[in-house]
Scaffold this motif. Structure first.
Motif, PDB file in Angstrom:
ATOM      1  N   LEU A 194      -6.517  -2.033 -10.070  1.00 23.41           N
ATOM      2  CA  LEU A 194      -5.413  -0.925 -10.310  1.00 23.41           C
ATOM      3  C   LEU A 194      -3.843  -1.360  -9.811  1.00 23.41           C
ATOM      4  CD1 LEU A 194      -7.582   0.637  -7.892  1.00 23.41           C
ATOM      5  CD2 LEU A 194      -7.763   0.231  -9.721  1.00 23.41           C
ATOM      6  N   THR A 195      -3.591  -0.655 -10.978  1.00 23.67           N
ATOM      7  CA  THR A 195      -2.474  -0.972 -10.525  1.00 23.67           C
ATOM      8  C   THR A 195      -1.918   0.044 -10.029  1.00 23.67           C
ATOM      9  OG1 THR A 195      -2.729  -1.629 -13.591  1.00 23.67           O
ATOM     10  CG2 THR A 195      -0.413  -0.753 -12.337  1.00 23.67           C
ATOM     11  N   ARG A 196      -0.864  -0.322  -8.518  1.00 26.88           N
ATOM     12  CA  ARG A 196      -0.544   0.665  -8.006  1.00 26.88           C
ATOM     13  C   ARG A 196       0.889  -0.687  -7.243  1.00 26.88           C
ATOM     14  NH1 ARG A 196      -4.308   3.102  -5.128  1.00 26.88           N
ATOM     15  NH2 ARG A 196      -3.316   4.537  -4.591  1.00 26.88           N
ATOM     16  N   SER A 197       1.231   0.447  -6.708  1.00 25.13           N
ATOM     17  CA  SER A 197       2.833  -0.283  -5.419  1.00 25.13           C
ATOM     18  C   SER A 197       2.640   0.131  -4.074  1.00 25.13           C
ATOM     19  CB  SER A 197       4.093   0.720  -6.211  1.00 25.13           C
ATOM     20  OG  SER A 197       4.305   0.643  -7.448  1.00 25.13           O
ATOM     21  N   LEU A 198       3.210  -1.292  -3.630  1.00 27.97           N
ATOM     22  CA  LEU A 198       2.888  -0.956  -1.677  1.00 27.97           C
ATOM     23  C   LEU A 198       4.340  -1.084  -1.439  1.00 27.97           C
ATOM     24  CD1 LEU A 198       0.414  -1.592  -0.208  1.00 27.97           C
ATOM     25  CD2 LEU A 198       1.533  -3.971   0.200  1.00 27.97           C
ATOM     26  N   THR A 199       4.431   0.083  -0.641  1.00 31.54           N
ATOM     27  CA  THR A 199       5.587  -0.009   0.693  1.00 31.54           C
ATOM     28  C   THR A 199       6.060  -1.238   0.906  1.00 31.54           C
ATOM     29  OG1 THR A 199       5.777   2.228   0.358  1.00 31.54           O
ATOM     30  CG2 THR A 199       7.598   1.083   1.518  1.00 31.54           C
ATOM     31  N   LEU A 200       7.072  -1.859   0.742  1.00 26.68           N
ATOM     32  CA  LEU A 200       7.295  -3.111   1.716  1.00 26.68           C
ATOM     33  C   LEU A 200       8.626  -2.911   2.572  1.00 26.68           C
ATOM     34  CD1 LEU A 200       7.002  -5.392  -0.985  1.00 26.68           C
ATOM     35  CD2 LEU A 200       5.180  -5.005  -0.183  1.00 26.68           C
ATOM     36  N   PRO A 201       8.662  -4.031   3.432  1.00 28.44           N
ATOM     37  CA  PRO A 201       9.976  -3.928   4.418  1.00 28.44           C
ATOM     38  C   PRO A 201      10.979  -3.695   4.264  1.00 28.44           C
ATOM     39  CG  PRO A 201       8.470  -5.979   5.189  1.00 28.44           C
ATOM     40  CD  PRO A 201       7.847  -5.005   4.215  1.00 28.44           C
ATOM     41  N   GLY A 202      11.872  -2.733   4.575  1.00 28.04           N
ATOM     42  CA  GLY A 202      12.762  -2.418   3.765  1.00 28.04           C
ATOM     43  C   GLY A 202      12.954  -1.668   2.864  1.00 28.04           C
TER      44      GLY A 202
END
Length: 406
Positions: free
Chosen positions: A65-73
């Protein structure tokens, strides 16, 4: 054991029914096949889904699935959401899963697509051998209803109101987006992902009510209720599907609302490892807590992945990485973080520490400490203090939290 009788191909839209059938069978949901097909249809990306075939029949399937994930920062970055990995019961132990994993990892690397992959594991022991590291845990809470808060908890003046499903999703979308922008581990929800996430079939209800929506100006709760009675009093259960709040007042107001619903004896909630819930309660023991594994992270292209997030401390170390499944990651890398930004370069210098890509994936979101992995013998230090310095750089302000299963 794998044989030469198997082939692999990318799916088309016409393959949805057979694909969903394999998924339903593997996850013991054959009796709910129509709903499985409808659910998969909402997010199905055939060009990112593969099947292993034997004799023209699907032996196993796996999708991205084409998603985005919030990373540190606070950076939201593309992530390959690995999903619906399913092998027919009569095809187990024949290398079908390995073929699917190989196709996904090679495909991501060769196309220069997402350098990070993520998944939820139905069986936690499976995916470590493919380089996925456990990056988040979550806590399942069972809280006695009506438990009072400690004195001084600020609920604010804004009311929590029940909203019909037809109006709720549009109301809560902007709240979730504010929350996701600052919560490491939160996933993007473009388009149909809202309906997919909040699917409300009879099977999912398991005898409970349809989903209810309690909305605050700065938060919301999605939940079900199930009426039960003891010999002495009402003893219903309230099961929270999702609790999101962007301010402490909204969080406290929503928790208080859920605890005070009439005829409820117990409230169930899945939350972050550092969920502030018990700190609100006058009696913390009123919340029974059980810890479970959550999101697994795979660094597909280590050099591109590690520079995608911010870091909490400056550090300069050489890491020797082992990676059987993505050999392009193997070798020595100089990792330098300065003013939150990282550079990652090949080097022939002596290693300060050695580990595998699995451990780096586990530490990637800032929850699993490299020092803890070292204590378990999964990170090896060659220069005194190197592991502690790198571990401090990887840490986040809060524990990463992902309670959205995909």
């Amino acid at each position: 054991m794998a044989t030469d009788d198997y082939t692999l191909r990318t799916l088309t839209a016409d393959d949805l029914d057979e694909y969903a059938g394999v998924v339903a069978t593997a996850f013991l949901s054959e009796g709910d096949l129509a709903n499985v097909i409808d659910a998969e249809r909402t997010v199905f990306e055939p060009d990112r889904t593969v099947a292993v075939l034997e004799g023209g029949r699907f032996a196993g399937v796996g999708g991205i699935l084409t998603r985005s994930l919030t990373l540190p920062g606070g950076r939201a970055r593309p992530v390959a959401g690995v999903t619906s990995i399913a092998v027919r019961p009569d095809q187990r132990r024949r290398g079908v899963l390995s073929r699917i994993m190989r196709a996904q990892l090679d495909g991501l690397h060769e196309s220069g697509a997402e350098p990070i992959a993520a998944l939820w594991a139905s069986e936690a022991a499976i995916y470590g051998r493919f380089g996925y590291g456990l990056a988040t845990d979550y806590i399942h809470y069972e809280i006695t209803a009506k438990t009072p808060f400690r004195p001084g908890v600020d609920l604010g003046a804004d009311r929590v109101r029940e909203v019909a499903r037809a109006d709720a999703i549009e109301a809560i979308k902007p709240i979730y987006e504010r929350h996701a922008a600052t919560t490491v581990g939160a996933l993007s929800r473009p388009g149909a992902y809202w309906e997919y996430h909040l699917l409300d079939t009879e099977r999912r209800r398991a005898g409970a009510s349809p989903l209810r929506f309690a909305v605050h100006p700065d938060g919301y709760a999605v939940y079900r209720v199930k009426g039960e009675w003891s010999e002495r009093a009402p003893d219903g259960r309230l099961m929270v599907r999702e609790l999101v709040a962007t301010t402490p007042r909204a969080y406290a107001a929503l928790v208080r609302y859920l605890l005070d619903v009439d005829l409820i004896g117990m409230v169930e909630l899945d939350g972050a490892v550092d969920e502030p819930l018990t700190l609100l309660l006058q009696t913390p023991r009123a919340a029974l807590r059980k810890r479970f594994d959550g999101l697994f992270i795979r660094l597909v292209d280590l050099d591109r992945a590690l520079v995608a997030r911010d870091y909490a401390a400056d550090v300069d170390v050489v890491i020797e990485v082992a990676d059987e499944w993505c050999p392009w990651n193997a070798g020595r890398w100089r990792f330098t973080a300065k003013d939150a930004q990282a550079t990652v370069e090949r080097t022939t210098a002596d290693a300060d520490l050695s580990t595998s890509s699995t451990e780096l994936g586990a530490a990637f979101l800032g929850g699993t400490r490299l020092t803890m992995l070292a204590a378990a013998g999964r990170v090896h230090e060659h220069t005194p203090g190197a592991v502690a310095r790198l571990s401090a750089a990887f840490l986040g302000e809060r524990e990463p939290a992902c309670v959205e299963v995909f």
